[in-house]
Design a protein around this motif. Structure first.
Motif, PDB file in Angstrom:
ATOM      1  N   VAL A 110      -1.270  13.852  41.298  1.00  0.00           N
ATOM      2  CA  VAL A 110      -0.890  14.645  40.086  1.00  0.00           C
ATOM      3  C   VAL A 110      -1.129  16.223  39.919  1.00  0.00           C
ATOM      4  O   VAL A 110      -1.941  16.895  40.544  1.00  0.00           O
ATOM      5  CB  VAL A 110      -1.962  13.883  38.723  1.00  0.00           C
ATOM      6  N   ILE A 111       0.041  16.756  39.143  1.00  0.00           N
ATOM      7  CA  ILE A 111       0.056  18.237  39.378  1.00  0.00           C
ATOM      8  C   ILE A 111      -0.051  18.778  38.072  1.00  0.00           C
ATOM      9  O   ILE A 111      -0.335  20.335  37.706  1.00  0.00           O
ATOM     10  CB  ILE A 111       1.168  18.641  40.280  1.00  0.00           C
ATOM     11  N   ARG A 112       0.422  18.125  37.097  1.00  0.00           N
ATOM     12  CA  ARG A 112       0.364  18.777  35.426  1.00  0.00           C
ATOM     13  C   ARG A 112      -0.025  17.056  35.072  1.00  0.00           C
ATOM     14  O   ARG A 112       0.098  16.024  34.948  1.00  0.00           O
ATOM     15  CB  ARG A 112       1.499  19.160  35.787  1.00  0.00           C
ATOM     16  N   LYS A 113      -0.556  17.949  33.847  1.00  0.00           N
ATOM     17  CA  LYS A 113      -1.022  16.105  32.623  1.00  0.00           C
ATOM     18  C   LYS A 113      -0.127  16.803  30.926  1.00  0.00           C
ATOM     19  O   LYS A 113      -0.964  17.941  31.004  1.00  0.00           O
ATOM     20  CB  LYS A 113      -1.759  16.440  32.846  1.00  0.00           C
ATOM     21  N   VAL A 114       0.257  16.237  30.832  1.00  0.00           N
ATOM     22  CA  VAL A 114       1.047  16.494  29.553  1.00  0.00           C
ATOM     23  C   VAL A 114       0.462  15.312  28.023  1.00  0.00           C
ATOM     24  O   VAL A 114       1.071  14.480  28.458  1.00  0.00           O
ATOM     25  CB  VAL A 114       2.594  17.051  29.588  1.00  0.00           C
ATOM     26  N   GLU A 115      -0.094  15.388  27.084  1.00  0.00           N
ATOM     27  CA  GLU A 115      -0.329  14.814  26.006  1.00  0.00           C
ATOM     28  C   GLU A 115       1.176  15.110  24.756  1.00  0.00           C
ATOM     29  O   GLU A 115       1.269  16.337  24.460  1.00  0.00           O
ATOM     30  CB  GLU A 115      -1.621  14.884  25.361  1.00  0.00           C
ATOM     31  N   GLY A 116       1.857  14.162  24.171  1.00  0.00           N
ATOM     32  CA  GLY A 116       3.059  14.355  23.409  1.00  0.00           C
ATOM     33  C   GLY A 116       3.954  15.104  24.580  1.00  0.00           C
ATOM     34  O   GLY A 116       4.474  16.431  24.225  1.00  0.00           O
ATOM     35  N   PRO A 117       4.327  14.580  25.872  1.00  0.00           N
ATOM     36  CA  PRO A 117       5.781  14.708  26.451  1.00  0.00           C
ATOM     37  C   PRO A 117       6.620  15.145  25.990  1.00  0.00           C
ATOM     38  O   PRO A 117       6.841  13.693  25.212  1.00  0.00           O
ATOM     39  CB  PRO A 117       5.329  14.205  27.612  1.00  0.00           C
ATOM     40  N   THR A 118       7.707  15.434  26.324  1.00  0.00           N
ATOM     41  CA  THR A 118       9.788  16.365  25.546  1.00  0.00           C
ATOM     42  C   THR A 118      10.092  15.763  27.125  1.00  0.00           C
ATOM     43  O   THR A 118       9.147  15.473  28.226  1.00  0.00           O
ATOM     44  CB  THR A 118       9.679  17.272  25.393  1.00  0.00           C
ATOM     45  N   TRP A 119      11.645  15.281  26.878  1.00  0.00           N
ATOM     46  CA  TRP A 119      12.293  14.315  27.788  1.00  0.00           C
ATOM     47  C   TRP A 119      13.429  15.025  27.975  1.00  0.00           C
ATOM     48  O   TRP A 119      13.827  15.130  26.592  1.00  0.00           O
ATOM     49  CB  TRP A 119      12.060  12.895  27.897  1.00  0.00           C
ATOM     50  N   ALA A 120      14.051  15.130  28.857  1.00  0.00           N
ATOM     51  CA  ALA A 120      15.029  15.531  29.350  1.00  0.00           C
ATOM     52  C   ALA A 120      15.544  14.990  30.525  1.00  0.00           C
ATOM     53  O   ALA A 120      15.011  14.279  31.591  1.00  0.00           O
ATOM     54  CB  ALA A 120      15.439  16.751  29.694  1.00  0.00           C
ATOM     55  N   PRO A 121      16.783  14.119  30.581  1.00  0.00           N
ATOM     56  CA  PRO A 121      17.532  13.017  31.663  1.00  0.00           C
ATOM     57  C   PRO A 121      17.670  14.385  32.971  1.00  0.00           C
ATOM     58  O   PRO A 121      18.101  15.138  32.877  1.00  0.00           O
ATOM     59  CB  PRO A 121      18.854  12.563  30.853  1.00  0.00           C
ATOM     60  N   THR A 122      17.522  13.983  33.754  1.00  0.00           N
ATOM     61  CA  THR A 122      17.875  14.483  35.139  1.00  0.00           C
ATOM     62  C   THR A 122      19.284  14.563  35.280  1.00  0.00           C
ATOM     63  O   THR A 122      20.061  13.086  34.546  1.00  0.00           O
ATOM     64  CB  THR A 122      17.254  13.327  36.675  1.00  0.00           C
ATOM     65  N   PRO A 123      19.433  15.634  35.974  1.00  0.00           N
ATOM     66  CA  PRO A 123      21.665  15.407  36.545  1.00  0.00           C
ATOM     67  C   PRO A 123      21.787  14.086  37.008  1.00  0.00           C
ATOM     68  O   PRO A 123      22.809  13.749  36.632  1.00  0.00           O
ATOM     69  CB  PRO A 123      20.614  16.038  37.295  1.00  0.00           C
ATOM     70  N   SER A 124      21.367  13.759  37.318  1.00  0.00           N
ATOM     71  CA  SER A 124      22.081  12.382  38.510  1.00  0.00           C
ATOM     72  C   SER A 124      22.149  11.389  36.682  1.00  0.00           C
ATOM     73  O   SER A 124      23.210  10.384  37.444  1.00  0.00           O
ATOM     74  CB  SER A 124      20.912  11.265  39.562  1.00  0.00           C
ATOM     75  N   MET A 125      20.494  10.848  35.790  1.00  0.00           N
ATOM     76  CA  MET A 125      20.765  10.307  35.244  1.00  0.00           C
ATOM     77  C   MET A 125      22.080  10.152  33.724  1.00  0.00           C
ATOM     78  O   MET A 125      22.703   9.885  33.690  1.00  0.00           O
ATOM     79  CB  MET A 125      19.413  10.884  34.129  1.00  0.00           C
ATOM     80  N   LYS A 126      21.842  11.820  34.106  1.00  0.00           N
ATOM     81  CA  LYS A 126      23.647  12.322  32.585  1.00  0.00           C
ATOM     82  C   LYS A 126      24.552  12.019  33.248  1.00  0.00           C
ATOM     83  O   LYS A 126      25.409  12.020  32.973  1.00  0.00           O
ATOM     84  CB  LYS A 126      23.264  13.778  32.869  1.00  0.00           C
ATOM     85  N   LYS A 127      24.442  12.095  34.319  1.00  0.00           N
ATOM     86  CA  LYS A 127      26.095  11.221  35.478  1.00  0.00           C
ATOM     87  C   LYS A 127      26.313  10.097  35.554  1.00  0.00           C
ATOM     88  O   LYS A 127      27.068   9.376  34.890  1.00  0.00           O
ATOM     89  CB  LYS A 127      25.639  11.922  36.826  1.00  0.00           C
ATOM     90  N   ARG A 128      25.397   9.300  35.132  1.00  0.00           N
ATOM     91  CA  ARG A 128      25.209   7.660  35.564  1.00  0.00           C
ATOM     92  C   ARG A 128      25.544   7.650  33.331  1.00  0.00           C
ATOM     93  O   ARG A 128      26.460   6.473  33.897  1.00  0.00           O
ATOM     94  CB  ARG A 128      24.180   7.235  35.799  1.00  0.00           C
ATOM     95  N   ASN A 129      25.077   8.484  33.082  1.00  0.00           N
ATOM     96  CA  ASN A 129      25.179   8.282  31.861  1.00  0.00           C
ATOM     97  C   ASN A 129      25.257   9.626  30.438  1.00  0.00           C
ATOM     98  O   ASN A 129      24.520   9.359  29.933  1.00  0.00           O
ATOM     99  CB  ASN A 129      23.480   7.615  30.715  1.00  0.00           C
ATOM    100  N   PRO A 130      26.736   9.771  30.731  1.00  0.00           N
ATOM    101  CA  PRO A 130      27.092  11.017  29.761  1.00  0.00           C
ATOM    102  C   PRO A 130      26.661  11.349  28.290  1.00  0.00           C
ATOM    103  O   PRO A 130      26.234  12.058  27.835  1.00  0.00           O
ATOM    104  CB  PRO A 130      27.791  11.350  30.806  1.00  0.00           C
ATOM    105  N   GLU A 131      26.810  10.037  28.061  1.00  0.00           N
ATOM    106  CA  GLU A 131      26.408   9.646  26.530  1.00  0.00           C
ATOM    107  C   GLU A 131      24.698   9.812  25.965  1.00  0.00           C
ATOM    108  O   GLU A 131      24.561   9.851  25.321  1.00  0.00           O
ATOM    109  CB  GLU A 131      26.838   9.103  26.221  1.00  0.00           C
ATOM    110  N   TRP A 132      23.928  10.144  27.564  1.00  0.00           N
ATOM    111  CA  TRP A 132      22.364   9.867  26.869  1.00  0.00           C
ATOM    112  C   TRP A 132      22.181  11.665  26.337  1.00  0.00           C
ATOM    113  O   TRP A 132      23.036  12.308  26.377  1.00  0.00           O
ATOM    114  CB  TRP A 132      21.754  10.158  27.830  1.00  0.00           C
ATOM    115  N   PRO A 133      21.446  11.906  25.279  1.00  0.00           N
ATOM    116  CA  PRO A 133      21.361  12.698  24.006  1.00  0.00           C
ATOM    117  C   PRO A 133      20.359  14.316  25.762  1.00  0.00           C
ATOM    118  O   PRO A 133      19.717  13.706  27.050  1.00  0.00           O
ATOM    119  CB  PRO A 133      19.912  13.178  23.631  1.00  0.00           C
ATOM    120  N   ASP A 134      20.841  15.296  25.850  1.00  0.00           N
ATOM    121  CA  ASP A 134      20.200  16.503  26.583  1.00  0.00           C
ATOM    122  C   ASP A 134      18.293  16.499  26.753  1.00  0.00           C
ATOM    123  O   ASP A 134      18.076  16.950  27.655  1.00  0.00           O
ATOM    124  CB  ASP A 134      21.200  17.393  26.089  1.00  0.00           C
ATOM    125  N   PHE A 135      17.812  16.443  25.280  1.00  0.00           N
ATOM    126  CA  PHE A 135      16.306  16.912  24.888  1.00  0.00           C
ATOM    127  C   PHE A 135      16.226  15.445  23.781  1.00  0.00           C
ATOM    128  O   PHE A 135      16.461  15.639  22.769  1.00  0.00           O
ATOM    129  CB  PHE A 135      16.634  17.745  25.238  1.00  0.00           C
TER     130      PHE A 135
END
Length: 199
Positions: A110-135
């Motif tokens: 574990v290198i970092r702990k976040v309560e209430g994390p935000t999310w952005a798709p990885t480049p490979s996720m975005k390639k597979r699912n271009p309709e997903w939001p950026d953030f």
């Protein structure tokens, strides 16, 4: 020929039951572009594996439990946690990656702990699912749930999920998911430096 009358209460019960049965598939419908729900066919027909869990000893997997130790078994879809002093052992059902190609195995921490994390798709996720939001900001629509443990491998995390149907299944894009109450408990016990092994 004499026709039997079916009591009114029985007829009502049949109609209510039939209506519920016909309506039930609509509850888990796929919504295009929703990163919380895999597209039809993306998830192999695998039953949840929650009943197959068994407690494990830490010794076959770690030389010590310094800073605590987390073992993720991707086959049984379970996460095991041992505290630094071995006084606490926890076993949680988890979600694991959809495919072997998305599955990372080995040692990290574990290198970092976040309560209430935000999310952005990885480049490979975005390639597979271009309709997903950026953030997606923290909140009930966030695929990372309420807490996230960031691992030493880029893009890999142990995190919560608001979509409880994913737990006990092959349903993630690479991360390990837990029920939000379970990740909150694990989050409170782990620290930066907790050992992690995925098998």
């Amino acid at each position: 020929m004499v026709r039997k009358r079916i009591p009114l209460s029985t007829r009502r019960g049949f109609i209510v039951g039939a209506t519920a049965t016909l309506a039930s598939p609509a509850i888990a419908q796929y919504i295009p572009g929703d990163p919380l729900r895999p597209a039809p066919g993306d998830e192999p027909a695998v039953r949840r594996n929650i009943s197959g869990f068994r407690a494990l000893e830490w010794q076959p997997y770690f030389s010590n439990t310094r800073n605590g130790a987390i073992l993720v078994d991707t086959v049984s879809r379970a996460l095991h946690y041992w505290s630094d002093d071995q006084s606490t052992y926890k076993l949680y059902p988890s979600s694991v990656p959809l495919t072997e190609e998305m599955t990372r195995r080995g040692r990290t921490s574990v290198i970092r702990k976040v309560e209430g994390p935000t999310w952005a798709p990885t480049p490979s996720m975005k390639k597979r699912n271009p309709e997903w939001p950026d953030f997606i900001p923290a909140g009930p629509d966030n695929p990372l749930g309420t807490h996230a443990l960031y691992l030493g491998w880029k893009y890999y995390r142990i995190h919560g999920t608001h979509d409880t149907r994913k737990i006990g299944r092959r349903s993630s894009n690479g991360c390990i998911g837990l029920f939000n109450n379970d990740i909150a408990e694990l989050f409170s016990m782990t620290k930066v430096g907790t050992q992690v092994l995925l098998i």
